[in-house]
Design an enzyme around this catalytic site. Structure first.
Site, mmCIF file in Angstrom:
data_model
loop_
_atom_site.group_PDB
_atom_site.id
_atom_site.type_symbol
_atom_site.label_atom_id
_atom_site.label_comp_id
_atom_site.label_asym_id
_atom_site.label_seq_id
_atom_site.Cartn_x
_atom_site.Cartn_y
_atom_site.Cartn_z
ATOM 1 N N ASP A 263 0.874 -1.168 0.000
ATOM 2 C CA ASP A 263 0.000 0.000 0.000
ATOM 3 C C ASP A 263 0.917 1.225 0.000
ATOM 4 O OD1 ASP A 263 -2.333 1.510 0.403
ATOM 5 O OD2 ASP A 263 -1.946 1.604 2.539
ATOM 6 N N ARG A 469 6.007 17.038 -5.628
ATOM 7 C CA ARG A 469 4.776 17.123 -6.384
ATOM 8 C C ARG A 469 4.631 18.577 -6.822
ATOM 9 N NH1 ARG A 469 0.005 14.417 -3.216
ATOM 10 N NH2 ARG A 469 1.660 13.071 -2.497
#
EC number: 7.6.2.1
Length: 919
Positions: A263, A469
């Site tokens: 995950d 990002r």
């Protein structure tokens, strides 16, 4: 117990008699349920009304998609307008909803009210739903129950657990079946050699009983006890504290994992965003130079308060060469305004959004938004001086360093979508009346929207390579007439029935032209400790890592780069969004042409590919060095694990930390749960529970490897032990005209596999070929195990040949050297057999442990001590003679020495890989 606890939670139900307390197990479809703040929603509901003044509420969805950020939900407009909650019972209305399915990200429905004139219909989407298992984070809400029990989204997304049987156990079962076949064949051969004389069928049964030692009954017992030892060793390892073994049947599985499915949020990352970089084209500010940004902002607002505001309007429009300060200020102001963050104030445990008249207390302010990136940006603008202090559906308040409050009216918001990859907002500054359109988005889409410049693409590339990002922020000033014209067209487009989304997008695009590029922002999701070296080690060990996350595509791709899941020199192929068979076919062909390329695919596209081209897709994906699946529903994660197992036949290990990872953990061959912020759901459902992701390396490289190698050695030794004595019985019977007479009586047979050889053989569970530090340093050693060589038909055959050689050598030796009495054969052969076993254990051991030495000596002592009691089997006076000693010594040497020589030569001329590291 846990079911009882969940089912007996009490909720309030709205009825004609007022509110009634009801247990969650008695809630039915159509009930109106009141859910308080911080309570879990008991069933899938439609959100009808909230106590919050701004008419919306926030949800925490950690159990559904594993993301810890908050999601905004909106009530049905016509029920929110009712004066009180009790009025819900007075209106005549109904909800039309789609049939239950597993998609947690979408919902289609309508709400109709019939008693109003004219009757009202509203469309319902995911924004109006409260799924079971989510937590209400603000206010008190009332909802109408849609689905309960098995039809809940969260229940449909969990799979039933299965009891796991290790691959190693299945292999041992195969060998045992072969041994059973051998037992039947040997018995039949013996009877055939007697020419099936007399009552031959009884003879067969006698031989089956005589040779029953071929099947090692003690094998299962030894292996299961070994597993208990491995589990104990894992729990006691001080280098991975807090590790719990919840399933002691599969520790060997850890030694041969080929695919690791992990995950993202909470496992690889901490889900804490940090603002790292502000880039203005000519100058960039990093973490160390934020104080400069702060001073720029400060200087702007101190000057402004001295200037009379009247002159500000016209002068700004003239093309004055703006100073650095004003450029920084424009950028920070855009970041502080362009978002969907709401500041919430908590006082005495009561959450409320601040009224304009109230004092804005800094200490009790919390920012809420559906994505942690946005919160990071707003927290950063607060740190440099512009603080978001208030927000509702139509206005926003910012506080300047000089404690002034700036008021802005929100005219329009264009939310972020995966298609548009950008969000925009139009605000009016109350003090000047200026209307500004701010926009931020991904570099790919923003490059075509902003005015031409020469640095955007290059700098975005640089920042992305650092694993940041990147968001591009731009603005455009609008004149009043310009805005009015836009608004008229926008409202018109929103009312159209056909191609509504297309028309709306076209109208918005008419604004998105020639925007002024303000800045680039870079935020980073903090990785868990040592994620990069851990993934590096796993890659070197021959394990392919797949990342399955409920998060969005950009975030997942960034994290994959940042965590070095995708290495610097690897390309990334982002699988386009496909909706039908044809598109999937074209996209798969495009992907097939690329080599050594990581794959990034979204859950929806994956669904389409698996529906039509399951075999082709899995074949291509399995060749990739790394695969990232984003927007994965919990059942999809489990489906990917299942397909990997079926298609490759290799072992999979799943790692996760949230309730949404449970089905994947239960489906995999080895489930590992990380105890994280999202509770213990995953770690309780897993086979192994660890406290940090980095502990996975040691669990696999050291404990998994040792468990597998030890179990392989142990099982083969137990088989060898029982084959030896069976071979001696076979030789004995064939010499004496195939008589079905036992060679050893009762106690000797029982003692042989228990007190005489049990301890040394079992002490193999403490054996290790290299130190744990070496195993961690050279993960390539783990790669060797993936071929399954420690236990294979080849090694099994070698051990069978050794057993036959040793058994026949000892028996023929005893027959050749025995003198007057038959009882001497038993004494000589049995003593040689015991000594041979002890020497063979010594030959197999690679690293001596003090307990192994104790076990060898203890077994020998037990044998010598027991000779005194075994009068009926062994002649005690004969044992004391010299002739007995030299005969036993010769036979033992003949049975063991050749094997020692062969082992020495083999290690000399073709040493195993681990011995090269230890020498």
């Amino acid at each position: 117990m846990r079911d009882k606890e969940v089912n007996s939670q009490v909720y309030s139900r709205l009825t004609a008699r007022g509110t009634v307390k009801v247990k969650s197990s008695n809630i039915q479809v159509g009930d109106l349920i009141i859910v308080e703040k911080n309570q879990r929603v008991p069933a899938d509901m439609i959100f009808l009304r909230t106590s919050e003044k701004n008419g919306s509420c926030f949800l925490r969805t950690d159990h559904l998609d594993g993301e810890t950020d908050w999601k905004l939900r909106l009530p049905v407009a016509c029920t929110q307008r009712l004066p009180t909650a009790a009025d819900l019972l007075q209106i005549r209305s109904y909800v039309y909803a789609e049939e239950p399915n597993i998609d947690i990200h979408n919902f289609v429905g309508t709400f109709s009210r019939e008693d109003s004139d004219p009757s009202v219909s509203e469309s319902l989407s995911i924004e109006n739903t409260l799924w079971a298992g989510t937590v209400i984070a603000s206010g008190t809400v009332v909802g109408v129950v849609l689905y309960t029990g098995r039809e809940l989204r969260s229940v449909m997304n969990t799979s039933n657990p299965r009891s796991k049987i290790g691959l190693f156990d299945l292999e041992v079962n195969c060998l045992t079946k072969i041994l059973f076949g051998a037992l039947v064949v040997v018995s039949l051969v013996m009877v055939a050699l007697q020419h099936f004389a007399g009552r031959w069928y009884l003879q067969i049964i006698r031989f089956l009983l005589l040779f029953s030692n071929i099947i090692p009954i003690s094998l299962r017992v030894n292996l299961d006890m070994g597993k208990i030892v491995y589990s104990w060793v894992i729990r006691r390892d001080s280098k991975i504290p807090g590790t719990v073994v919840r399933s002691s049947t599969i520790p060997e599985q850890l030694g041969r994992i080929s695919y690791l499915l992990t995950d993202k949020t909470g496992t690889l990352t901490q889900n804490e965003m940090v603002f790292k970089r502000l880039h203005l084209g000519t100058v960039a500010y990093g973490l160390d130079s934020m104080d400069e940004v702060q001073s720029h902002i400060f200087s702007i607002y101190t000057q402004q308060s001295q200037d009379p505001p009247a002159q500000k309007g016209p002068t700004l429009t003239t093309k004055v060469r703006r100073t650095m300060s004003s450029r920084v200020h424009e950028a920070v102001k855009a970041i502080a305004l362009c978002h969907n963050v709401t500041p919430v104030y908590e006082s005495n445990g009561v959450t409320e959004q601040a009224e304009a008249e109230k004092q804005y207390e800094d200490s009790c302010r919390v920012y809420q938004a559906s994505s942690p990136d946005e919160v990071a940006l707003v927290q950063w603008t607060e740190s440099v001086g512009l603080t978001l202090v208030g927000r509702d559906q139509s206005s926003m308040q910012l506080r300047t360093p000089g404690d002034q409050i700036l008021n802005f009216t929100i005219l329009q918001i264009f939310p972020f979508t995966y298609e548009s990859k950008r969000m925009g907002i139009i605000v009016r500054d109350e003090s000047t009346g200026e209307i500004t359109f701010y926009m931020k988005g991904a570099d790919v889409v923003m490059a075509g929207i902003v005015q031409y410049n020469d640095w955007l693409e290059e700098e975005c590339g640089n920042m992305a390579r650092e694993g940041l990002r990147v968001l591009v922020v731009a603005k455009k000033s609008l004149a009043e007439e310009q805005y009015q014209d836009f608004e008229a067209r926008y409202v018109q487009a929103k009312l159209s029935v056909h191609d509504r989304s297309l028309k709306v997008a076209t109208v918005i695009e008419s604004l998105e032209m020639e925007m002024e590029l303000l800045c680039l922002t870079g935020v980073e999701d903090q990785l868990q400790a040592d994620v990069r070296p851990t993934l590096e080690t796993l890659r070197n060990a021959g394990i392919k890592v797949w990342m399955l996350t409920g998060d969005k595509l950009e975030t997942a791709t960034c994290t994959a780069k940042n965590a070095h899941l995708v290495t610097r020199n690897q390309d990334i192929h982002i699988f386009r969004l496909v909706t039908n068979r044809g598109e999937a076919h074209l996209e798969l062909n495009a992907f097939r042409r690329k080599h050594d390329c990581a794959l990034v695919i979204s859950g929806d596209s994956l669904e389409v590919c698996l529906k039509y081209y399951e075999y082709e897709f899995m074949e291509l994906a399995c060749q990739c060095p790394a695969v990232v699946c984003c927007r994965c529903a919990p059942t999809q994660k489990a489906q990917i694990v299942r397909l990997l197992q079926e298609r490759t036949g290799k072992l999979t290990c799943a790692v996760g930390d949230g309730g949404n990872d449970v089905s994947m953990i239960q489906e995999s061959d080895c489930g590992v749960g990380v105890e994280g912020k999202e509770g213990k759901q995953a770690s309780l459902a897993a086979d192994f529970s660890i406290t940090q992701f980095k502990h996975l390396c040691r669990l696999l490289m050291v404990h998994g490897r040792n468990s597998y190698k030890r179990s392989a050695a142990l099982s083969q030794f137990v088989i060898h032990r029982s084959l030896c004595i069976s071979t001696m019985q076979a030789v004995f019977s064939s010499v004496f005209y195939f008589a079905s007479v036992p060679l050893y009586q009762g106690f000797l047979i029982i003692g042989y596999s228990t007190i005489y050889t049990m301890f040394p053989v079992f002490s193999l569970v403490l054996d290790k070929d290299v130190k744990s530090e070496v195993a961690m340093l050279y993960p390539e050693l783990y790669k060797d195990l993936l071929k399954g060589r420690p236990l294979s038909y080849k090694t099994f055959l070698i051990w069978v040949l050794i057993s036959i050689y040793q058994g026949s050598t000892i028996m023929y030796g005893a027959l050749l050297l025995f003198e007057s009495e038959f009882v001497h054969i038993v004494a000589i052969s049995f003593t040689s057999l015991i000594l041979t076993e002890l020497l063979m254990v010594a030959l197999t051991i690679q690293t001596w442990h003090w307990l192994m030495t104790v076990a060898e000596l203890l077994s020998l002592a037990c044998y010598i001590a027991s000779l005194v009691f075994l009068h009926e089997f062994i002649d005690v006076y004969f044992i004391a003679t010299l002739s007995f000693l030299w005969k036993v010594s010769v036979i033992t040497l003949v049975s063991c020495l050749p094997l020692y020589v062969l082992k020495y030569l083999r290690r000399r001329f073709s040493p195993p890989s681990y011995s090269k590291l230890t020498s």
